[in-house]
Design a protein around this motif. Structure first.
Motif, short mmCIF file in Angstrom:
data_model
loop_
_atom_site.label_atom_id
_atom_site.label_comp_id
_atom_site.label_asym_id
_atom_site.label_seq_id
_atom_site.Cartn_x
_atom_site.Cartn_y
_atom_site.Cartn_z
N GLU A 172 4.21 -16.67 -27.16
CA GLU A 172 3.42 -15.74 -27.98
C GLU A 172 3.71 -14.31 -27.53
OE1 GLU A 172 -0.49 -18.56 -28.86
OE2 GLU A 172 -0.58 -17.02 -27.30
N ASP A 173 3.57 -13.38 -28.47
CA ASP A 173 3.73 -11.97 -28.13
C ASP A 173 2.49 -11.49 -27.39
OD1 ASP A 173 6.20 -11.81 -29.35
OD2 ASP A 173 5.36 -11.20 -31.29
N ASN A 174 2.72 -10.70 -26.35
CA ASN A 174 1.61 -10.13 -25.60
C ASN A 174 1.17 -8.82 -26.24
OD1 ASN A 174 -0.28 -9.50 -23.66
ND2 ASN A 174 1.22 -8.82 -22.14
N LYS A 175 0.41 -8.96 -27.31
CA LYS A 175 -0.04 -7.79 -28.07
C LYS A 175 -1.57 -7.72 -28.10
CE LYS A 175 3.92 -7.52 -31.24
NZ LYS A 175 4.33 -7.56 -32.67
N VAL A 207 -4.53 -11.26 -23.22
CA VAL A 207 -3.73 -12.43 -23.57
C VAL A 207 -3.48 -13.25 -22.30
CG1 VAL A 207 -1.45 -13.21 -24.37
CG2 VAL A 207 -2.63 -11.35 -25.55
N VAL A 208 -3.61 -14.57 -22.41
CA VAL A 208 -3.30 -15.47 -21.29
C VAL A 208 -1.78 -15.62 -21.22
CG1 VAL A 208 -3.51 -17.80 -20.37
CG2 VAL A 208 -5.49 -16.69 -21.41
N LEU A 209 -1.21 -15.30 -20.06
CA LEU A 209 0.24 -15.26 -19.91
C LEU A 209 0.83 -16.57 -19.37
CD1 LEU A 209 0.54 -11.70 -18.32
CD2 LEU A 209 0.70 -12.32 -20.74
N MET A 210 0.16 -17.19 -18.41
CA MET A 210 0.70 -18.40 -17.80
C MET A 210 -0.37 -19.09 -16.97
SD MET A 210 2.99 -17.07 -14.54
CE MET A 210 3.05 -18.74 -13.86
N LEU A 211 -0.02 -20.29 -16.51
CA LEU A 211 -0.85 -21.03 -15.58
C LEU A 211 0.00 -21.39 -14.36
CD1 LEU A 211 -3.48 -22.70 -14.92
CD2 LEU A 211 -2.32 -24.63 -15.98
N GLY A 212 -0.54 -21.16 -13.17
CA GLY A 212 0.15 -21.52 -11.95
C GLY A 212 -0.82 -22.12 -10.96
N GLY A 217 12.05 -15.93 -21.02
CA GLY A 217 12.21 -14.57 -21.53
C GLY A 217 11.15 -14.14 -22.52
N THR A 218 10.18 -15.01 -22.80
CA THR A 218 9.10 -14.66 -23.72
C THR A 218 7.94 -14.04 -22.96
OG1 THR A 218 8.17 -16.89 -23.56
CG2 THR A 218 9.74 -16.47 -25.34
N LEU A 240 -9.20 -16.85 -12.12
CA LEU A 240 -8.73 -16.03 -13.24
C LEU A 240 -8.21 -14.73 -12.64
CD1 LEU A 240 -8.42 -15.29 -16.25
CD2 LEU A 240 -10.76 -14.41 -16.18
N ILE A 241 -6.91 -14.50 -12.78
CA ILE A 241 -6.31 -13.31 -12.21
C ILE A 241 -5.84 -12.40 -13.35
CG2 ILE A 241 -4.43 -12.39 -10.81
CD1 ILE A 241 -4.55 -14.78 -9.07
N GLN A 242 -6.33 -11.18 -13.35
CA GLN A 242 -5.91 -10.19 -14.33
C GLN A 242 -4.81 -9.33 -13.73
OE1 GLN A 242 -9.70 -8.36 -15.52
NE2 GLN A 242 -9.58 -9.53 -17.41
N VAL A 243 -3.78 -9.08 -14.54
CA VAL A 243 -2.58 -8.42 -14.02
C VAL A 243 -2.06 -7.37 -14.99
CG1 VAL A 243 -1.89 -10.54 -12.81
CG2 VAL A 243 -0.99 -10.07 -15.11
N ASN A 244 -1.19 -6.53 -14.46
CA ASN A 244 -0.30 -5.71 -15.27
C ASN A 244 1.08 -6.34 -15.17
OD1 ASN A 244 -1.96 -3.54 -16.24
ND2 ASN A 244 -2.03 -2.74 -14.17
N PRO A 245 1.56 -7.01 -16.24
CA PRO A 245 2.87 -7.68 -16.16
C PRO A 245 4.01 -6.69 -16.27
CG PRO A 245 1.94 -7.96 -18.35
CD PRO A 245 0.90 -7.22 -17.53
N ILE A 246 5.02 -6.88 -15.44
CA ILE A 246 6.24 -6.08 -15.52
C ILE A 246 7.29 -6.93 -16.21
CG2 ILE A 246 7.95 -4.76 -14.24
CD1 ILE A 246 5.06 -3.72 -13.99
N GLY A 247 7.52 -6.67 -17.48
CA GLY A 247 8.46 -7.47 -18.24
C GLY A 247 7.85 -8.77 -18.74
N PRO A 248 8.68 -9.64 -19.34
CA PRO A 248 8.19 -10.93 -19.83
C PRO A 248 7.74 -11.82 -18.69
CG PRO A 248 10.58 -10.84 -19.97
CD PRO A 248 10.12 -9.47 -19.61
N THR A 249 6.77 -12.68 -18.97
CA THR A 249 6.22 -13.55 -17.93
C THR A 249 6.97 -14.88 -17.81
OG1 THR A 249 4.02 -12.58 -18.14
CG2 THR A 249 4.15 -14.78 -17.19
N CYS A 250 7.31 -15.48 -18.95
CA CYS A 250 7.93 -16.81 -18.92
C CYS A 250 9.40 -16.74 -18.49
CB CYS A 250 7.83 -17.47 -20.29
SG CYS A 250 8.41 -19.19 -20.33
#
Length: 202
Positions: A103-106, A26-31, A96-97, A83-93
């Motif tokens: 979107e749900d990260n499922k 799932v795409v989490l964010m753009l920076g 709080g989403t 393109l950076i692949q990560v292990n997110p710790i908690g919500p990204t946005c």
């Protein structure tokens, strides 16, 4: 090893960075990153951006604790987008989403996930009690398990013949009934995939 990134293509010295969960895809964010942010990301293994609003380096999670742990970095064909692949710790946005698109990260398996959702809808929706899925669930888990066994036998039989169309149709029937059995047991396809991943990693 530092890769070749064209930070000079834009006057601000920044390149867009797409953040993707390594497991769910799932795409989490753009920076955005400049060279300094990129180097700090490599050094700390936590994704660091250049904040255009604050005009400084910003490590995601530096205040919230919701870090993006670095797994891999890929450069695109023009060497100006990462393109950076990560292990997110908690919500990204920051809202709080899970993602910046609310979107749900499922984990998703495309049409199979859609099919799981259809099965759930048929079971839970009182208006669909006449559906095949609902009627089979009304007969209980023993009947569902029996159907999986029957379809598995049909797949074996067709595998011994040369009719590929029948083999694929019986395979589809088996998979469909197996998804129903998972639902009846309170599981999803993702639970089975997790077991396979654990076996692979052990």
């Amino acid at each position: 090893m530092k890769m070749e990134i064209d930070f000079n293509k834009n006057k601000d010295g920044l390149v867009p960075v797409i953040i993707q969960d390594v497991e769910t895809k799932v795409v989490l964010m753009l920076g955005y990153m400049n060279d300094e942010a990129y180097l700090k990301t490599l050094e700390t293994k936590k994704v660091t951006f250049f904040s255009r609003s604050k005009q400084r380096l910003w490590t995601k999670g530096e205040t919230s604790g919701n870090f993006l742990e670095l797994v891999s970095i890929k450069n695109d064909c023009d060497k100006d987008t990462l393109l950076i692949q990560v292990n997110p710790i908690g919500p990204t946005c920051h809202t709080g989403t899970d993602t910046c698109w609310n979107e749900d990260n499922k984990q998703s398996f495309g049409f199979l996930t859609e099919l799981e959702n259809i099965i759930t809808s048929r079971v839970e929706n009182a208006d669909s009690k006449k559906s095949y899925v609902a009627s089979l669930f009304e007969k209980g888990i023993n009947k569902i398990a029996q159907k999986v066994g029957e379809e598995a036998v049909e797949v074996v039989i067709e595998a011994k013949d040369d009719n590929d169309d029948l083999f694929l149709n019986e395979s589809a029937d088996l998979l469909f009934h197996y998804l129903m059995l998972l639902k009846a047991k309170g599981f999803q396809l993702n639970d089975v995939v997790s077991v396979l991943q654990e076996r692979h990693n052990s």
